[in-house]
Scaffold this motif. Structure first.
Motif, PDB file in Angstrom:
ATOM      1  N   ASN A 133       0.815  -1.214   0.000  1.00 18.40           N
ATOM      2  CA  ASN A 133       0.000   0.000   0.000  1.00 18.40           C
ATOM      3  C   ASN A 133       0.857   1.276   0.000  1.00 18.40           C
ATOM      4  OD1 ASN A 133      -2.433  -1.570   0.190  1.00 18.40           O
ATOM      5  ND2 ASN A 133      -2.003  -1.819   2.389  1.00 18.40           N
ATOM      6  N   GLY A 134       2.045   1.173  -0.573  1.00 18.36           N
ATOM      7  CA  GLY A 134       2.915   2.341  -0.673  1.00 18.36           C
ATOM      8  C   GLY A 134       2.539   3.223  -1.859  1.00 18.36           C
ATOM      9  N   ASP A 135       3.406   4.194  -2.155  1.00 15.94           N
ATOM     10  CA  ASP A 135       3.110   5.151  -3.226  1.00 15.94           C
ATOM     11  C   ASP A 135       3.196   4.527  -4.617  1.00 15.94           C
ATOM     12  OD1 ASP A 135       2.756   7.151  -1.350  1.00 15.94           O
ATOM     13  OD2 ASP A 135       4.834   7.858  -1.477  1.00 15.94           O
ATOM     14  N   TYR A 136       3.927   3.431  -4.749  1.00 16.35           N
ATOM     15  CA  TYR A 136       4.134   2.812  -6.055  1.00 16.35           C
ATOM     16  C   TYR A 136       3.693   1.350  -5.989  1.00 16.35           C
ATOM     17  CZ  TYR A 136       6.862   7.030  -6.653  1.00 16.35           C
ATOM     18  OH  TYR A 136       7.252   8.346  -6.708  1.00 16.35           O
ATOM     19  N   GLY A 188      10.657   5.236   4.820  1.00 19.64           N
ATOM     20  CA  GLY A 188      10.253   6.086   3.714  1.00 19.64           C
ATOM     21  C   GLY A 188      11.397   6.848   3.073  1.00 19.64           C
ATOM     22  N   GLU A 191      11.889   4.302  -1.680  1.00 18.64           N
ATOM     23  CA  GLU A 191      10.610   3.751  -2.143  1.00 18.64           C
ATOM     24  C   GLU A 191      10.695   2.271  -2.478  1.00 18.64           C
ATOM     25  OE1 GLU A 191      10.299   7.694  -1.785  1.00 18.64           O
ATOM     26  OE2 GLU A 191      11.685   6.905  -3.319  1.00 18.64           O
TER      27      GLU A 191
END
Length: 278
Positions: A133-136, A188, A191
């Motif tokens: 569920n990270g940014d990428y 963080g 990434e």
């Protein structure tokens, strides 16, 4: 009996005697007579070989040795382990300190001049670990982000070149330990973390739901066991065991080990025409 017939009979008898002597001299017969396999492996690199909380040696390399012992004696535990460093893998084979080395050994032409490699039992490569569920979401998203992405990697002279082979525009941060590399991902500061596919899968098994595989692998290399050169019968036997572990009667043993250490369910080999000959 003519001279030619006599010579032909003598030749056949000599060949038969030579074959019998070779069979008796083979490592296969030596191991069978001894009653246990002497396996060279490590003890410090999960999921390949490590000591568990009960001080028992475990891992995927260890299981490959257990598979061979099972084929020899019907008992996977009939093994004497020789815990060896990486630089002892070849010397211990050629001096007969071990019968077989299974220790995440990359197949190279240079090593093949010193020992005999078995067929590969694992294909290693580099992968990208992401936070769930990270940014990428995946590799394509990482690549599209260009230099907005920072990749954590274990420090070495080829680290930046290796990462840029997959993500040409990414920023690369190098760390002098695997723990620091994972900390960068967790905090963080990065990434993604670039690491061996096997380590990536093991880390995901140990931390279910926390991480994801970006779905891209590169820099392939083969892992094989090694035997002392010059004994084709022993090499053929170990190759047969590994082959049938991956494709035949011992597939359940191999698949269970693969699931335990890498968290992946292997598809049952297709019935019918052998896939390795397509």
């Amino acid at each position: 009996m003519t001279f030619i017939k006599t010579l032909a009979v003598a030749t056949v008898m000599t060949a038969a005697a030579g074959s019998a002597m070779a069979q008796e001299a083979s490592k296969l017969q030596e191991v069978l007579d001894r009653g246990y396999l002497v396996l060279g492996t490590g003890s410090t690199n999960p999921p390949w070989h490590f000591m568990d909380s009960d001080n028992t040696l475990k891992g995927f390399d260890v299981d490959m040795g257990r598979l061979v012992a099972k084929a020899l004696f019907g008992d996977p535990d009939k093994i004497q382990y020789v815990q060896q460093s990486g630089d002892a893998r070849i010397p211990n084979l050629v001096t007969d300190k071990v019968d077989l080395s299974c220790q995440f050994m990359t197949v190279t032409a240079e090593r093949a001049q010193q020992i005999e490699f078995t067929i590969p039992y694992y294909r290693e490569g580099v992968g990208l670990l992401l936070m769930a569920n990270g940014d990428y979401a995946d590799y394509d998203a990482l690549k599209a982000a260009g230099d907005d992405v920072t990749v954590a990697v274990l420090q070495n002279v080829y680290a930046e070149e290796m990462v840029h082979a997959a993500l040409p525009e990414a920023e690369v941060d190098q760390y002098d330990s695997v723990d620091l590399m994972y900390q960068a991902l967790n905090s963080g500061r990065a990434e993604a973390a670039a690491t061996d596919q096997s380590a990536l899968r093991w880390f995901m098994v140990q931390n279910p739901g926390r991480y994801e595989d970006a779905g891209y692998a590169w820099n392939p290399q083969s892992y094989s066991c090694g035997v002392k050169p010059g004994d084709q019968r022993w090499l053929n036997f170990v190759n047969t065991v590994l082959h049938e572990g991956m494709t035949g009667v011992e597939f359940p043993f191999y698949a269970e080990s693969f699931k335990t250490w890498f968290g992946e369910e292997l598809a049952v080999p297709k019935i019918g025409f052998p896939v390795e000959y397509k």
